[in-house]
Design a protein around this motif. Structure first.
Motif, PDB file in Angstrom:
ATOM      1  N   LEU A   1      30.277  26.424  29.187  1.00 30.24           N
ATOM      2  CA  LEU A   1      30.985  25.384  28.430  1.00 30.24           C
ATOM      3  C   LEU A   1      30.156  24.113  28.315  1.00 30.24           C
ATOM      4  CD1 LEU A   1      34.681  25.541  29.715  1.00 30.24           C
ATOM      5  CD2 LEU A   1      33.873  26.077  27.436  1.00 30.24           C
ATOM      6  N   ASP A   2      29.101  24.003  29.118  1.00 32.55           N
ATOM      7  CA  ASP A   2      28.187  22.868  28.999  1.00 32.55           C
ATOM      8  C   ASP A   2      27.672  22.742  27.564  1.00 32.55           C
ATOM      9  OD1 ASP A   2      28.558  22.673  31.669  1.00 32.55           O
ATOM     10  OD2 ASP A   2      26.451  22.887  32.241  1.00 32.55           O
ATOM     11  N   ALA A   3      27.592  23.885  26.863  1.00 33.89           N
ATOM     12  CA  ALA A   3      27.131  23.865  25.468  1.00 33.89           C
ATOM     13  C   ALA A   3      28.042  22.978  24.630  1.00 33.89           C
ATOM     14  CB  ALA A   3      27.106  25.287  24.896  1.00 33.89           C
ATOM     15  N   ILE A   4      29.352  23.045  24.896  1.00 33.99           N
ATOM     16  CA  ILE A   4      30.309  22.256  24.113  1.00 33.99           C
ATOM     17  C   ILE A   4      30.190  20.776  24.473  1.00 33.99           C
ATOM     18  CG2 ILE A   4      32.782  21.863  23.702  1.00 33.99           C
ATOM     19  CD1 ILE A   4      33.132  24.894  23.829  1.00 33.99           C
ATOM     20  N   ALA A   5      29.996  20.492  25.769  1.00 33.94           N
ATOM     21  CA  ALA A   5      29.794  19.097  26.181  1.00 33.94           C
ATOM     22  C   ALA A   5      28.549  18.535  25.492  1.00 33.94           C
ATOM     23  CB  ALA A   5      29.662  19.002  27.697  1.00 33.94           C
ATOM     24  N   MET A   6      27.489  19.350  25.436  1.00 38.31           N
ATOM     25  CA  MET A   6      26.250  18.882  24.807  1.00 38.31           C
ATOM     26  C   MET A   6      26.415  18.713  23.301  1.00 38.31           C
ATOM     27  SD  MET A   6      22.934  20.396  26.758  1.00 38.31           S
ATOM     28  CE  MET A   6      21.845  19.368  25.772  1.00 38.31           C
TER      29      MET A   6
END
Lengths: 248, 236
Positions: A230-235
């Motif tokens: 989900l870090d992809a969405i934060a980024m």
């Protein structure tokens, strides 16, 4: 072993009589799920019926073509695994297994279990690339990149574009897919030149295709066969803010 | 094939970015941050009910004496609520339209009950908010508890609270609202931290823990005062 498959049958994009149909298949616990569908199709063809259409290509978990929602979970019961790598030993003998296509406005059904995922191609075409002059392959390590950064970028680059994130999301959001590509390129030096416009253009295309928004439930991460975080969405959020501020 | 070959978005501008799904989510997160911040401060203020009549009434009189600052805060909160509801409705509609045909069988792996109930808990809370303002700010409902003064001539907010919550129905309404706020804030806090890009890698677990911490704190802080009044632990 014997299983009962409840499969979504739809003769074409506008079929009004589409619905689930039951098929009993003699299979084997060592067979893959797609091989079980092959057995069913061979039988249907013998009987002169239309075989079940489903997407598949490499059958080794790397191409992103296979795309089935098995008993309510995209790519089926095993975490971090594509549909083609699911084997019948995951199921009980006499099990009733429901098989449906990805469901999203942006992924219309073409036939049975195949959906049109070209919306993803249009998002990538909007900005998910690095413009370079083609020529001979550059030397390895000509541009030094730290190990931690390289590994993070590689984890995002592992996305195979299968669309399971969209299929699992209660909002049919594509933000894990878009985020993975934006994050991968934002981390690498090669991605810096187009960094200012990439996120905004890809997000605009994502919206234009009719995908929903992220509600941070985490269903996408749970079904992703490549365990994209989900870090992809934060980024993606950060990159969109950054691009907007840069232009302001 | 048959997909809507969507229009090419054209030049990206900050205004367009703000109207995108992510722009709306950022507005949702920033307005939500303000509202959660207010909820925490509001809850801590209410805990002074346990400090007795004098402590609570002097706290209330200080807040009322803020004058212009009070109105700036009120208008700010009103704006945050309006932005939050407006973006919420737009996003919820987009999300619903994104999946016109559902699944016959669907199994959630990760989504929580409070995460799925955001719209419901938000609406429950909105209804409660109107009641709450009519109750303690405007004095429209239960006016018999309103407009009394203490021995120093200050509005006796303490007595108003304590008397109101001897009614089990009023207490029940406040406890239900506390549960709704806690559920909403639990998902909202961790969700907002991700939308703002703060929940990544090593900070992710801390951000998720922050969500449950805020939720538990709000539930226990908000619900404890009405329950204490009902049980006679805080007396008018």
């Amino acid at each position: 072993m014997r299983v009962k498959l409840r499969i979504w049958r739809q003769s074409g994009p506008t079929d009004t009589k589409a619905g689930l149909r039951d098929y009993t298949v003699e299979t084997d616990e060592h067979m893959s799920f797609l091989e079980t569908l092959d057995v069913l199709n061979a039988d249907l063809i013998r009987k002169g019926e239309s075989p079940v259409a489903f997407d598949h290509d490499c059958r080794e978990g790397i191409c992103g073509a296979c795309s089935l929602v098995i008993d309510g979970v995209p790519h089926g019961p095993r975490a971090a695994t594509t549909t083609c790598q699911i084997h019948m030993r995951e199921f009980r003998d006499q099990a009733v297994i429901t098989v449906e296509p990805w469901r999203a406005k942006a992924f219309p059904v073409i036939k049975d279990l195949t959906v049109d995922r070209s919306a993803f191609d249009r998002i990538i075409a909007a900005g998910g690339y690095v413009s370079v002059r083609t020529g001979a392959a550059p030397d390895a390590n000509a541009i030094p990149i730290g190990k931690r950064t390289a590994e993070r970028a590689f984890d995002f680059a592992a996305c195979i574009g299968c669309g399971a994130c969209v299929a699992a999301c209660p909002n049919a959001s594509a933000m894990l897919f878009v985020g993975a590509k934006v994050a991968q390129l934002a981390l690498l030096p090669q991605g810096q030149v187009e960094r200012g416009s990439r996120a905004t253009r890809m997000v605009a295309q994502m919206d234009a295709q009719g995908f929903g928004g992220c509600s941070n439930h985490g269903e996408c991460e749970a079904v992703c066969p490549k365990s994209i975080s989900l870090d992809a969405i934060a980024m993606l959020n950060v990159e969109t803010m950054r691009a907007a501020l840069e232009r302001a | 094939m048959t997909t809507s070959s969507a229009a090419v978005p054209g030049r990206a501008t900050p205004a367009k970015a703000l109207r995108s799904t992510i722009g709306l989510k950022l507005l949702m997160a920033v307005s939500g941050l303000g509202l959660v911040g207010f909820a925490v401060v509001h809850m801590l203020g209410h805990l002074q009910m346990f400090g007795g009549r004098d402590a609570y009434n002097s706290y209330a009189a200080t807040l009322q004496g803020l004058g212009a600052i009070k109105w700036v805060a009120r208008l700010g909160l009103l704006a945050a609520v309006a932005v939050h509801i407006g973006c919420g409705i737009t996003l919820a509609r987009r999300n619903r339209q994104a999946r016109p045909a559902g699944y016959a069988v669907r199994r959630s792996l990760r989504a929580t009950s409070y995460g799925r109930a955001m719209l419901l808990t938000g609406l429950v809370f909105l209804a409660f908010l109107l009641y709450h303002l009519a109750h303690f700010t405007l004095g429209w409902v239960h006016p018999q508890h309103f407009a009394s003064t203490d021995s120093l001539g200050r509005p006796d907010i303490y007595g108003n609270f304590a008397r109101s919550f001897t009614n089990p129905l009023i207490t029940a309404a406040y406890v239900v609202a506390s549960i709704a706020v806690a559920m909403h804030a639990t998902h909202a806090t961790s969700s907002m931290l991700r939308t703002l890009g703060l929940s990544q890698g090593r900070t992710r677990r801390i951000c998720e823990l922050a969500g449950s911490t805020v939720g538990v704190a709000l539930l226990s802080g908000f619900a404890s005062v009405p329950i204490a009044c009902l049980l006679g632990l805080v007396t008018p």
